[in-house]
Design an enzyme around this catalytic site. Structure first.
Site, PDB file in Angstrom:
ATOM      1  CG  HIS A 177      15.990  -0.793  -7.421  1.00 22.50           C
ATOM      2  ND1 HIS A 177      15.845  -0.088  -6.312  1.00 22.50           N
ATOM      3  CD2 HIS A 177      16.886  -0.411  -8.268  1.00 22.50           C
ATOM      4  CE1 HIS A 177      16.987   1.032  -6.559  1.00 22.50           C
ATOM      5  NE2 HIS A 177      17.541   0.838  -7.617  1.00 22.50           N
ATOM      6  CD  GLU A 188      20.283  -2.197  -9.987  1.00 20.94           C
ATOM      7  OE1 GLU A 188      21.327  -1.423  -9.940  1.00 20.94           O
ATOM      8  OE2 GLU A 188      19.130  -2.127 -10.456  1.00 20.94           O
ATOM      9  CG  HIS A 189      20.797  -1.472  -4.617  1.00 21.03           C
ATOM     10  ND1 HIS A 189      21.397  -0.389  -3.858  1.00 21.03           N
ATOM     11  CD2 HIS A 189      20.118  -0.788  -5.654  1.00 21.03           C
ATOM     12  CE1 HIS A 189      20.856   0.952  -4.680  1.00 21.03           C
ATOM     13  NE2 HIS A 189      19.842   0.470  -5.685  1.00 21.03           N
ATOM     14  CD  GLU A 215      17.849   4.447  -5.937  1.00 21.67           C
ATOM     15  OE1 GLU A 215      17.833   4.120  -7.220  1.00 21.67           O
ATOM     16  OE2 GLU A 215      18.684   3.640  -5.392  1.00 21.67           O
TER      17      GLU A 215
END
Length: 454
Positions: free
Chosen positions: A68, A71-72, A148
């Protein structure tokens, strides 16, 4: 998604139309990248999705959350693009874009006018091959990821319950790890961890390009050859199976967190879809889920919420598409005067009743109408078609079997539903997670988070 019968009946009538529509076409580049094109000429738009068969299940202890985090970073610049310029260019083209990471895969998408497809394909190929890993950009982005996690998991009681449930249900299989990662791992993560992940897994021979919309398949393949075809394949690491051992009794976990109401979720280990023709129990479990919670007046809601008033909310869920083991979930929030233990018993009783009595033919027909309508409705947009193709491919089932699944669902009998209700819902397959609410005054104020992509 739940559908009213009137809508569902109308959509079911469209099933043959969708089945007769032009099927998706599949190609393979020399470097091993699969290309799937689904032509749909109803509107002058196109959806492009690049799916990497790599997700949180492939991570190692100590670097959970790296899929993840990468992905950023995919939006933070290449050798020719500055940080944020990828998104700015897509916006200038009049398109929209984003990405998502799951346990099984990571995917990136753009929705644009069909004449802009070449431009976004060039952008996507550029960041597959030429991503830049800047320490300052990573330091900023990993802070966004940590916030997040705080906002969407640590400050959300339902998310904490889900995380605890998975960690308890799975002993050996990496599905026990949260997609966003454990906070300590995020705090220790470095830009080199993200770069190593990209270097290891982001390769054309570990990716599938799906394009749907007002496009010509032959032209899409030529564009793919131009932009992706020149990226060399990589030798991919060997993936080990990591099979989950046999469970030998009920597992229970309790989460205490600030919340308005208690909550209980029951998760049963059930089969994953592997062979569309042979896995009849999977199709029957899909129908069972719809019998319990597939429309407004389905059994759980009708009996436990409306009739007996022992729950404020109830639900059932099952998704058979996964690279690893899957869970069939029953969940609910009890009313005042009902305990989570009592609601747990009532939820199980509804499944047991189906196991004893089966499902009347009239109800079964109505439920299958709802369920199949949902499958058909997913294809109403070109993006929905690309999503369906990608999920199937990433979880090991060919996109060519999509229509066959609908046929198999339509053929499910009451006896099959009764059989799976008897077979898979015993104590030895069950994990129960319970939320014990603490006063809301103990809940920290949510911080404003900038830069979240989801």
């Amino acid at each position: 998604m739940k559908f009213r019968l009137l809508v569902a009946t109308g959509l079911l009538a469209l099933a043959p139309v969708f089945a007769l529509a032009q099927p998706a076409q599949e190609f393979m580049l020399k470097n091993g990248m699969k290309i799937i094109v689904k032509e749909d000429h109803r509107a002058p738009t196109a959806a492009q999705m690049v799916w990497y068969k790599i997700g949180s299940m492939d991570e190692f202890n100590g670097t959970t959350g790296v899929a993840h985090a990468l992905e950023h970073m995919m939006f933070k610049g290449t050798k020719t693009l500055k940080p944020g310029e990828f998104s700015a260019r897509v916006a200038a083209l009049g398109g929209r874009e984003n990405a998502f990471t799951s346990k099984d895969y990571t995917a990136y998408f753009q929705q644009v006018g069909q004449s802009k497809l070449e431009a976004v394909m060039a952008l996507e190929a550029d960041r597959m091959a030429n991503l830049v890993f800047d320490r300052k950009e990573f330091a900023q982005e990993i802070r966004v990821v940590m916030e997040e996690r705080r906002l969407r998991t640590e400050d959300q009681p339902m998310s904490l319950v889900s995380e605890a449930l998975n960690a308890a249900a799975f002993v050996a299989h990496p599905y026990r790890i949260p997609i966003i990662g454990w906070m300590d791992d995020l705090q220790q993560m470095t830009v080199q961890d993200a770069k190593a992940w990209h270097d290891r897994w982001y390769a054309p021979n570990n990716a599938t390009l799906v394009v749907a919309g007002d496009v010509d398949a032959a032209k899409v393949v030529k564009l793919a050859e131009r932009y992706f075809g020149k990226i060399p394949a990589k030798k991919l690491p060997v993936r080990k199976p990591q099979q989950e051992p046999l469970q030998r009794g009920i597992k229970r976990v309790t989460v205490k967190a600030p919340a308005e109401n208690p909550y209980v979720v029951l998760a049963f280990k059930v089969p994953t879809l592997r062979d569309v023709e042979k896995d009849d129990d999977v199709h029957a479990l899909d129908v069972l889920s719809a019998v319990l919670d597939g429309y407004d007046n389905a059994r759980l809601n009708a009996q436990l919420v409306r009739a007996d008033k022992v729950a404020n909310e109830v639900g059932a869920g099952y998704s058979s598409n996964a690279r690893g083991p899957v869970l069939f979930v029953l969940e609910g929030t009890p009313t005042a005067g009902t305990t989570t233990a009592q609601l747990e018993t009532r939820l199980r009783a509804e499944v047991e009743r189906i196991g004893r009595e089966g499902v009347p033919e009239a109800e079964l027909k109505r439920v299958k109408t709802q369920l199949i309508a949902g499958q058909i409705y997913k294809r109403d947009s070109v993006f929905g078609q690309a999503m369906e193709i990608g999920v199937m491919e990433m979880t090991g089932v060919s996109h060519t079997q999509i229509d066959r699944i609908i046929e198999k669902l339509r053929a499910v009998t009451s006896q099959q539903v009764q059989a799976v209700a008897q077979r898979y819902f015993g104590d030895d397959a069950l994990t129960v997670a319970t939320l014990e609410p603490l006063p809301l005054s103990e809940k920290p104020a949510a911080a404003e988070v900038k830069g979240l992509r989801h």
